[in-house]
Each structure stands twice: as C-alpha cells, then as structure tokens.
Design a protein around this motif. Structure first.
Motif, PDB file in Angstrom:
ATOM      1  N   TRP A  83       6.571   3.131  -1.525  1.00 35.95           N
ATOM      2  CA  TRP A  83       5.321   2.570  -1.011  1.00 35.95           C
ATOM      3  C   TRP A  83       5.604   1.491   0.026  1.00 35.95           C
ATOM      4  N   TYR A  84       6.581   0.634  -0.273  1.00 38.97           N
ATOM      5  CA  TYR A  84       6.947  -0.443   0.648  1.00 38.97           C
ATOM      6  C   TYR A  84       7.431   0.129   1.979  1.00 38.97           C
ATOM      7  N   LEU A  85       8.239   1.189   1.907  1.00 38.98           N
ATOM      8  CA  LEU A  85       8.773   1.782   3.142  1.00 38.98           C
ATOM      9  C   LEU A  85       7.656   2.347   4.008  1.00 38.98           C
ATOM     10  N   GLY A  86       6.690   3.026   3.370  1.00 40.00           N
ATOM     11  CA  GLY A  86       5.564   3.574   4.137  1.00 40.00           C
ATOM     12  C   GLY A  86       4.727   2.485   4.789  1.00 40.00           C
ATOM     13  N   LEU A  87       4.529   1.390   4.048  1.00 42.30           N
ATOM     14  CA  LEU A  87       3.775   0.259   4.600  1.00 42.30           C
ATOM     15  C   LEU A  87       4.541  -0.399   5.744  1.00 42.30           C
ATOM     16  N   LYS A  88       5.830  -0.577   5.550  1.00 43.31           N
ATOM     17  CA  LYS A  88       6.679  -1.211   6.572  1.00 43.31           C
ATOM     18  C   LYS A  88       6.700  -0.393   7.858  1.00 43.31           C
ATOM     19  N   ASN A  89       6.685   0.937   7.696  1.00 41.58           N
ATOM     20  CA  ASN A  89       6.727   1.827   8.868  1.00 41.58           C
ATOM     21  C   ASN A  89       5.362   2.044   9.503  1.00 41.58           C
ATOM     22  N   GLY A  90       4.310   1.470   8.901  1.00 40.39           N
ATOM     23  CA  GLY A  90       2.970   1.585   9.477  1.00 40.39           C
ATOM     24  C   GLY A  90       2.332   2.946   9.314  1.00 40.39           C
ATOM     25  N   GLU A  91       2.811   3.739   8.339  1.00 42.08           N
ATOM     26  CA  GLU A  91       2.317   5.115   8.197  1.00 42.08           C
ATOM     27  C   GLU A  91       0.862   5.170   7.737  1.00 42.08           C
ATOM     28  N   TYR A  92       0.459   4.251   6.870  1.00 40.26           N
ATOM     29  CA  TYR A  92      -0.931   4.248   6.396  1.00 40.26           C
ATOM     30  C   TYR A  92      -1.864   3.740   7.494  1.00 40.26           C
ATOM     31  N   LYS A  93      -1.386   2.742   8.220  1.00 37.90           N
ATOM     32  CA  LYS A  93      -2.179   2.206   9.330  1.00 37.90           C
ATOM     33  C   LYS A  93      -2.394   3.280  10.392  1.00 37.90           C
ATOM     34  N   ASP A  94      -1.373   4.086  10.648  1.00 39.11           N
ATOM     35  CA  ASP A  94      -1.486   5.177  11.625  1.00 39.11           C
ATOM     36  C   ASP A  94      -2.537   6.198  11.202  1.00 39.11           C
ATOM     37  N   ALA A  95      -2.794   6.285   9.879  1.00 36.58           N
ATOM     38  CA  ALA A  95      -3.814   7.199   9.353  1.00 36.58           C
ATOM     39  C   ALA A  95      -5.165   6.497   9.196  1.00 36.58           C
ATOM     40  N   ASP A  96      -5.293   5.323   9.811  1.00 37.80           N
ATOM     41  CA  ASP A  96      -6.532   4.537   9.774  1.00 37.80           C
ATOM     42  C   ASP A  96      -6.857   4.033   8.364  1.00 37.80           C
ATOM     43  N   ILE A  97      -5.799   3.727   7.590  1.00 36.55           N
ATOM     44  CA  ILE A  97      -5.973   3.212   6.229  1.00 36.55           C
ATOM     45  C   ILE A  97      -5.268   1.859   6.119  1.00 36.55           C
ATOM     46  N   ASN A  98      -6.027   0.844   5.709  1.00 38.10           N
ATOM     47  CA  ASN A  98      -5.467  -0.488   5.486  1.00 38.10           C
ATOM     48  C   ASN A  98      -5.105  -0.587   3.999  1.00 38.10           C
ATOM     49  N   LEU A  99      -3.915  -0.088   3.660  1.00 40.18           N
ATOM     50  CA  LEU A  99      -3.478  -0.064   2.267  1.00 40.18           C
ATOM     51  C   LEU A  99      -2.880  -1.418   1.906  1.00 40.18           C
ATOM     52  N   ARG A 100      -3.473  -2.067   0.911  1.00 41.25           N
ATOM     53  CA  ARG A 100      -3.007  -3.394   0.485  1.00 41.25           C
ATOM     54  C   ARG A 100      -2.349  -3.288  -0.880  1.00 41.25           C
ATOM     55  N   TRP A 101      -1.048  -3.585  -0.925  1.00 38.46           N
ATOM     56  CA  TRP A 101      -0.280  -3.471  -2.164  1.00 38.46           C
ATOM     57  C   TRP A 101      -0.355  -4.775  -2.952  1.00 38.46           C
ATOM     58  N   HIS A 102      -0.606  -4.672  -4.265  1.00 38.17           N
ATOM     59  CA  HIS A 102      -0.646  -5.839  -5.147  1.00 38.17           C
ATOM     60  C   HIS A 102       0.378  -5.642  -6.261  1.00 38.17           C
ATOM     61  N   ASN A 103       1.290  -6.598  -6.394  1.00 33.93           N
ATOM     62  CA  ASN A 103       2.278  -6.556  -7.475  1.00 33.93           C
ATOM     63  C   ASN A 103       1.655  -7.044  -8.777  1.00 33.93           C
ATOM     64  N   TYR A 104       1.919  -6.299  -9.852  1.00 34.21           N
ATOM     65  CA  TYR A 104       1.444  -6.701 -11.175  1.00 34.21           C
ATOM     66  C   TYR A 104       2.657  -6.910 -12.085  1.00 34.21           C
ATOM     67  N   PHE A 105       3.035  -8.184 -12.222  1.00 37.94           N
ATOM     68  CA  PHE A 105       4.206  -8.535 -13.026  1.00 37.94           C
ATOM     69  C   PHE A 105       3.934  -8.313 -14.515  1.00 37.94           C
TER      70      PHE A 105
END
Length: 284
Positions: free
Chosen positions: A17-39
């Motif tokens: 998930w981090y790699l896809g976000l870092k590479n901007g893949e979700y943004k390129d699909a017009d999706i603002n994916l916001r990751w939340h860590n749950y410890f």
C-alpha cells in the motif's frame, strides 16, 4: 478526486500500500487514498469502521467476521494475505514460564476485546485442551508498547502477536517466545463499510485493481528484502524467511474458508451464530 480513508496495521504486510501511495498510483486514478495506521490492531479498526472513521480496512479475517456477526455493517471484498499469520506466544524475558503448558490459567495481554490477540488466545487454548472458561484471563494493553509494559511489570503473563513483528523484541531480550500458533485460514482480508460500498463500488474496485497489480509481483521487486528490513527494523534473514512463507491474494475469500472460520469461532463460543456467505462478503 475521491477521498477514501483506509486503515491497517503498521507492519510489513502492508508495504505494498505504501509503495502504491509513494508512486502516486491512486492519485493517477483520481483517488485520494489516505492511509491510517492502527497500532491497536483489528479491534481498533473494527471500531473505526463502525464509527465511519475509515471506509476500508486491511484486517484480520477472524476479527472482521466476528465483528460483522456482532453488528459491524461492513463486507469483505477480497483476501489480502492468503497464507496463515504465525502468532508468536511471548512472555517477559525473565518470566518463570518456560512452555505453553505453563500458561494455563494465567493472564493474557490483549490489545482489546474482539482483537486478533484476544481471539487467538481461544484458538491456542483449544489447541492445548484448556478449559475456555476457567483457563483464560485477560488484561487489555491496547498495543505492542502496552504489551511490553504489561509483561515487564507483571500485570499480564503472556502476549500473542505476529512473530516477525515482535522478533526484534525477542532479539533484544525484552520478550521470550515460547511457542507459535498459526491461524488455520488466510490471515488478512480487505473489508469495506457497506454504506461506502453502496455508492463507491467502482472506486473500491479501482483500488483493488491497483493494490493487486502491486502484490502480484511484490516479491520480485529488486532489493525488496532490504527495503523491508530497513523500514521495519528487521534482520534481513528474518525478512527473507517471512517472504518465503507469505503469499498475497488477488481474489475474494471463498465460502468453505468463511465457513471454516465461523465453525471455529462458534466452537469457541466467540460468536453466537453463523451468517450466510452473502452476508459477509461482497463480490465486485
């Protein structure tokens, strides 16, 4: 751009998930994916889904199934990790307990009720023919830091958590691992709130397409073992062993597996009833 909030544990399983976000893949699909860590793990994520704090979660299979049965209006849309999770059974390094049988009737540290660390104590108890009413006791410690404190100070006696995540704590002498307890099913699934899914099916499907494109070749990424070791402070040999044991999935969890999980949870008296397959999953 569609905003989507997704939750997961901050562990090596979720690096794709981090790699896809870092590479901007979700943004390129017009999706603002916001990751939340749950410890706090699955129990904390179940609450977040119920409260609408997140729209999606990468969550333990047994935990989300139990919570959907308990009223969480979410659906499983895909298996994420096909292989079992190997739960390490840990005690404090200076603990008097030497084996799993020594833990009978002692106090387990759990992140919260309904969490994986809670449910898996029942699986471990059943595996060892313990009395589920008399031989289990719990101390809520919220997260891994709480477990370190609880076991070190003696407010709890043992703690179950993914063995590779806790390996650095075993290596540095904080914990001693006295056994393992693998889940008898695929360990992580992707779940989505029903309310969100009703109006955003195409968005969810696009997210799954992107993550699946990453996971299908994840192990072949050059130097992926070094990246994981550095990011998650793991020894390279441990990462390589973990990679050899772990398989990602790009498909929906099947009905026999759902029934197997429910049968086990029912036998352990964790759930009051079983649901039909269609009430737990959504095929996109």
């Amino acid at each position: 751009m569609k905003k989507v909030k997704i939750g997961g544990v901050p562990e090596h399983f979720n690096l794709p998930w981090y790699l896809g976000l870092k590479n901007g893949e979700y943004k390129d699909a017009d999706i603002n994916l916001r990751w939340h860590n749950y410890f706090g793990g699955t129990g904390e994520m179940n609450n977040a889904l119920r409260n609408g704090d997140i729209d999606m979660a990468v969550i333990l299979t047994e935990g989300i199934i139990a919570d959907i049965i308990a009223g969480n209006r979410s659906k499983i849309v895909q298996t994420f990790i096909q292989t079992p999770l190997i739960w390490g059974i840990h005690v404090a390094d200076q603990s008097r307990f030497k084996s799993i049988k020594d833990l009978r009737g002692t106090k387990a540290a759990i992140s919260r009720y309904g969490s994986g660390s809670h449910l898996m104590t029942y699986v471990n108890a059943k595996n060892n023919d313990w009395n589920l009413e008399e031989d289990l006791d719990f101390e809520v410690i919220k997260n891994l830091d709480g477990a370190v404190e609880g076991l070190t100070e003696g407010t709890a006696d043992y703690f179950m958590w993914e063995k590779f995540t806790t390996k650095p704590l075993v290596d540095n002498g904080t914990f001693k691992r006295i056994g393992n307890c693998p889940t008898p099913w695929p360990c992580f699934v992707i779940a989505v709130r029903e309310e969100f899914l009703e109006t955003n099916r195409d968005v969810v499907k696009t997210i799954l397409d992107i993550i699946n494109n990453t996971t299908v070749d994840f192990k072949n990424i050059p130097n992926i073992d070094k990246m994981i070791a550095q990011r998650y402070k793991q020894e390279i040999e441990d990462v390589q062993q973990w990679l050899s044991l772990t398989e990602w999935s790009q498909t929906l969890i099947d009905e026999p597996t759902i029934n197997k999980v429910q049968d086990q949870l029912l036998a352990l008296d964790i759930i009051p009833k079983k649901l039909d397959y269609k009430d737990l999953v959504e095929k996109l």
